[in-house]
Design a protein around this motif. Structure first.
Motif, PDB file in Angstrom:
ATOM      1  N   VAL A   1      -4.747   1.263  11.866  1.00  0.00           N
ATOM      2  CA  VAL A   1      -4.529   1.145  13.309  1.00  0.00           C
ATOM      3  C   VAL A   1      -3.058   0.788  13.529  1.00  0.00           C
ATOM      4  O   VAL A   1      -2.538  -0.129  12.902  1.00  0.00           O
TER       5      VAL A   1
ATOM      6  N   TRP B   1      -2.996  -1.147  26.514  1.00  0.00           N
ATOM      7  CA  TRP B   1      -3.325  -0.605  25.198  1.00  0.00           C
ATOM      8  C   TRP B   1      -4.733  -0.008  25.276  1.00  0.00           C
ATOM      9  O   TRP B   1      -5.487  -0.284  26.218  1.00  0.00           O
TER      10      TRP B   1
ATOM     11  N   ASP C   1       2.893  -4.464  13.575  1.00  0.00           N
ATOM     12  CA  ASP C   1       1.591  -4.882  14.119  1.00  0.00           C
ATOM     13  C   ASP C   1       0.430  -4.145  13.461  1.00  0.00           C
ATOM     14  O   ASP C   1      -0.727  -4.441  13.753  1.00  0.00           O
TER      15      ASP C   1
ATOM     16  N   ASP D   1       0.384   3.620  19.182  1.00  0.00           N
ATOM     17  CA  ASP D   1      -0.682   4.159  20.033  1.00  0.00           C
ATOM     18  C   ASP D   1      -0.458   3.810  21.502  1.00  0.00           C
ATOM     19  O   ASP D   1      -0.746   4.636  22.386  1.00  0.00           O
TER      20      ASP D   1
ATOM     21  N   TRP E   1      -2.390 -13.221  17.160  1.00  0.00           N
ATOM     22  CA  TRP E   1      -2.087 -12.791  18.530  1.00  0.00           C
ATOM     23  C   TRP E   1      -3.355 -12.585  19.355  1.00  0.00           C
ATOM     24  O   TRP E   1      -3.484 -13.088  20.474  1.00  0.00           O
TER      25      TRP E   1
ATOM     26  N   PHE F   1      -0.776 -10.837  11.728  1.00  0.00           N
ATOM     27  CA  PHE F   1      -0.253 -10.998  13.088  1.00  0.00           C
ATOM     28  C   PHE F   1      -1.338 -10.788  14.141  1.00  0.00           C
ATOM     29  O   PHE F   1      -1.420 -11.530  15.139  1.00  0.00           O
ATOM     30  N   GLN F   2      -2.176  -9.769  13.986  1.00  0.00           N
ATOM     31  CA  GLN F   2      -3.193  -9.482  15.016  1.00  0.00           C
ATOM     32  C   GLN F   2      -4.213 -10.617  15.126  1.00  0.00           C
ATOM     33  O   GLN F   2      -4.710 -10.897  16.209  1.00  0.00           O
TER      34      GLN F   2
ATOM     35  N   PRO G   1      -1.082  -0.225  16.617  1.00  0.00           N
ATOM     36  CA  PRO G   1      -1.190  -0.522  18.048  1.00  0.00           C
ATOM     37  C   PRO G   1       0.047  -0.133  18.868  1.00  0.00           C
ATOM     38  O   PRO G   1      -0.095   0.400  19.978  1.00  0.00           O
ATOM     39  N   ASP G   2       1.241  -0.393  18.358  1.00  0.00           N
ATOM     40  CA  ASP G   2       2.422  -0.109  19.179  1.00  0.00           C
ATOM     41  C   ASP G   2       2.667   1.389  19.318  1.00  0.00           C
ATOM     42  O   ASP G   2       2.983   1.880  20.412  1.00  0.00           O
TER      43      ASP G   2
ATOM     44  N   PHE H   1     -11.282  -7.838  17.329  1.00  0.00           N
ATOM     45  CA  PHE H   1     -10.327  -6.788  17.674  1.00  0.00           C
ATOM     46  C   PHE H   1     -11.116  -5.621  18.249  1.00  0.00           C
ATOM     47  O   PHE H   1     -11.868  -4.948  17.543  1.00  0.00           O
ATOM     48  N   GLY H   2     -10.992  -5.401  19.546  1.00  0.00           N
ATOM     49  CA  GLY H   2     -11.833  -4.436  20.235  1.00  0.00           C
ATOM     50  C   GLY H   2     -11.321  -3.008  20.121  1.00  0.00           C
ATOM     51  O   GLY H   2     -10.275  -2.674  20.682  1.00  0.00           O
ATOM     52  N   LEU H   3     -12.052  -2.169  19.404  1.00  0.00           N
ATOM     53  CA  LEU H   3     -11.656  -0.769  19.261  1.00  0.00           C
ATOM     54  C   LEU H   3     -12.615   0.108  20.055  1.00  0.00           C
ATOM     55  O   LEU H   3     -13.830   0.096  19.815  1.00  0.00           O
TER      56      LEU H   3
ATOM     57  N   ASP I   1     -10.442   5.690  21.186  1.00  0.00           N
ATOM     58  CA  ASP I   1      -9.320   5.156  20.410  1.00  0.00           C
ATOM     59  C   ASP I   1      -9.605   5.307  18.918  1.00  0.00           C
ATOM     60  O   ASP I   1      -8.716   5.665  18.122  1.00  0.00           O
TER      61      ASP I   1
HETATM   62  O1  LIG Z   1      -5.625  -8.743  23.170  1.00  0.00           O
HETATM   63  C1  LIG Z   1      -6.038  -7.772  22.561  1.00  0.00           C
HETATM   64  N1  LIG Z   1      -5.191  -6.793  22.227  1.00  0.00           N
HETATM   65  C2  LIG Z   1      -5.632  -5.688  21.581  1.00  0.00           C
HETATM   66  N2  LIG Z   1      -4.776  -4.674  21.291  1.00  0.00           N
HETATM   67  C3  LIG Z   1      -3.370  -4.851  21.659  1.00  0.00           C
HETATM   68  C4  LIG Z   1      -2.448  -5.236  20.563  1.00  0.00           C
HETATM   69  O2  LIG Z   1      -2.908  -5.335  19.310  1.00  0.00           O
HETATM   70  C5  LIG Z   1      -1.310  -6.219  20.872  1.00  0.00           C
HETATM   71  O3  LIG Z   1      -1.057  -6.339  22.230  1.00  0.00           O
HETATM   72  C6  LIG Z   1      -0.054  -5.764  20.215  1.00  0.00           C
HETATM   73  O4  LIG Z   1      -0.172  -5.541  18.846  1.00  0.00           O
HETATM   74  C7  LIG Z   1       1.113  -6.698  20.491  1.00  0.00           C
HETATM   75  O5  LIG Z   1       2.197  -5.863  20.589  1.00  0.00           O
HETATM   76  C8  LIG Z   1      -5.213  -3.494  20.705  1.00  0.00           C
HETATM   77  C9  LIG Z   1      -4.355  -2.424  20.475  1.00  0.00           C
HETATM   78  C10 LIG Z   1      -4.835  -1.256  19.920  1.00  0.00           C
HETATM   79  O6  LIG Z   1      -3.994  -0.227  19.719  1.00  0.00           O
HETATM   80  C11 LIG Z   1      -6.178  -1.121  19.584  1.00  0.00           C
HETATM   81  C12 LIG Z   1      -7.042  -2.178  19.810  1.00  0.00           C
HETATM   82  C13 LIG Z   1      -6.582  -3.362  20.360  1.00  0.00           C
HETATM   83  C14 LIG Z   1      -7.476  -4.425  20.593  1.00  0.00           C
HETATM   84  C15 LIG Z   1      -7.008  -5.576  21.212  1.00  0.00           C
HETATM   85  C16 LIG Z   1      -7.894  -6.650  21.548  1.00  0.00           C
HETATM   86  O7  LIG Z   1      -9.087  -6.631  21.259  1.00  0.00           O
HETATM   87  N3  LIG Z   1      -7.377  -7.700  22.208  1.00  0.00           N
END
Ligand SMILES: O=c1nc2n(C[C@H](O)[C@H](O)[C@H](O)CO)c3cc(O)ccc3cc-2c(=O)[nH]1
Length: 330
Positions: free
Chosen positions: A55, A76, A46, A60, A171, A167-168, A57-58, A99-101, A105
């Motif tokens: 970044v 997350w 991811d 973190d 998703w 993927f992001q 995400p998983d 993509f909200g940071l 974070d």
């Molecule tokens: O649905 C979202 N998931 C966000 N996620 C979650 C994430 O990217 C996904 O849920 C996973 O990658 C799927 O496993 C974030 C994760 C992080 O570590 C940092 C920032 C984000 C930002 C978003 C976001 O804006 N919207």
């Protein structure tokens, strides 16, 4: 006891937090007399580079959840975070904004990117972050599946042809609503398992597969060369928890990920994906009547992880099934 867990983001992180709680409760009850260590192998497919920052995400979600700092509603990001930097980037017209940071974070991503640029491996960076969040004190070691940068892409229809998007983007930006034709993982074929990954699988007493996405989380870890063979060869019982209840994902879009593989969207369909390496499979009571691969021991229970206690109950059931299988009483 050496417990090894292959984990995605939110669901995996909540499961591991429940596992740590369950081990603590068992220790207090005297059920386990030896020291338990939990090695978590986290998905890195991811991962994305945004604004020049790496970044993960998983990883973190695992760090923040175990560190007690996660935004519990989202699963997350950091609790009580602000979005001042993103707002300023938006005012400057800097993309992407989908993509909200959060600001706190972003501290993680700045530190990670700096340390990577200084020559540290992702394993070393993750170890530093894990110390920040007190994972060693909980008996948890967090390893990325691989130090090789990999990225999951989704091939979607585009006019008469097709195109691959990160993927992001699929998703988060599109909410997995664009039909996925297939998933590809850049860098995966050349990726090497991170130091300790194969040893953690081969030397485990128990291997657990949390209710993470079987395609884009656990499926990616299984795709790192050597990992699937290590799981097939380990003497430890491999016990998984279904991410689907009654044919629906508990959270996320596992259904949209299984469709392009032609796999039935059910607990049995997911068990089939793991059939070559799975010994035990926990399903929800709603799925108890289905037909599962014959070599897999199936047990049913209420699989909804409503809170940490619920996650601990499910993790405890996985440990019980592993003990049963190790004792040969299947
Ligand atoms: O649905 C979202 N998931 C966000 N996620 C979650 C994430 O990217 C996904 O849920 C996973 O990658 C799927 O496993 C974030 C994760 C992080 O570590 C940092 C920032 C984000 C930002 C978003 C976001 O804006 N919207």
């Amino acid at each position: 006891m050496q417990i090894t867990v292959l984990s995605g983001g939110v669901g995996g992180a909540r499961f591991v937090r429940g596992l740590v709680t369950s081990l603590h409760q068992r220790g207090e009850e005297g059920a386990d007399d030896a020291t338990d260590t939990v090695t978590v192998i986290g998905n890195t497919g991811d991962d994305i580079t945004l604004f020049g920052l790496r970044v993960c995400p998983d990883l973190d979600s695992l760090l923040y959840t175990l560190g007690g700092a996660v935004d519990e509603t989202q699963g997350w990001g950091r609790e009580g975070d602000t979005r001042l930097l993103m707002e300023e980037l938006g005012a400057l017209g800097v993309q992407p904004q989908w993509f909200g940071l959060g600001d706190k974070d972003l501290g993680t991503h700045v530190a990670r990117s700096l340390w990577l640029a200084q020559g540290a491996t992702l394993s070393q960076v993750t170890d530093r972050l894990a110390r920040r969040w007190g994972l060693p004190e909980q008996g948890v070691r967090l390893l990325p599946a691989t130090d090789t940068p990999i990225e999951t892409h989704v091939v979607v229809p585009d006019g008469d042809g097709e195109r691959a998007i990160h993927f992001q983007e699929w998703w988060v930006r599109h909410g997995a609503s664009l039909p996925a034709l297939r998933f590809t993982v850049a860098g995966l074929a050349q990726a090497a398992p991170a130091p300790g990954v194969l040893e953690a699988i081969r030397g485990a007493d128990v291997v657990l597969l949390p209710p993470s996405n079987p395609v884009v989380s656990i499926g990616i870890i299984l795709g790192v060369p050597g990992v699937r063979d290590a799981l097939r060869g380990t003497r430890a019982p491999v016990v998984g928890v279904s991410p689907l209840i009654g044919g629906r994902p508990v959270r996320g879009h596992a259904d949209a990920c299984l469709a392009p593989l032609g796999v039935e969207v059910s607990a049995a369909g997911v068990a089939g994906l793991y059939a070559d390496l799975l010994d035990g499979w926990l399903v929800d009571d709603a799925d108890a009547g289905a037909t599962y691969p014959s070599r897999v021991a199936v047990r049913s229970l209420d699989l909804l992880m409503r809170d940490t206690e619920g996650a601990a109950r499910i993790a405890g059931a996985a440990l019980d099934l592993a003990a049963e299988l190790a004792g040969g009483t299947r």
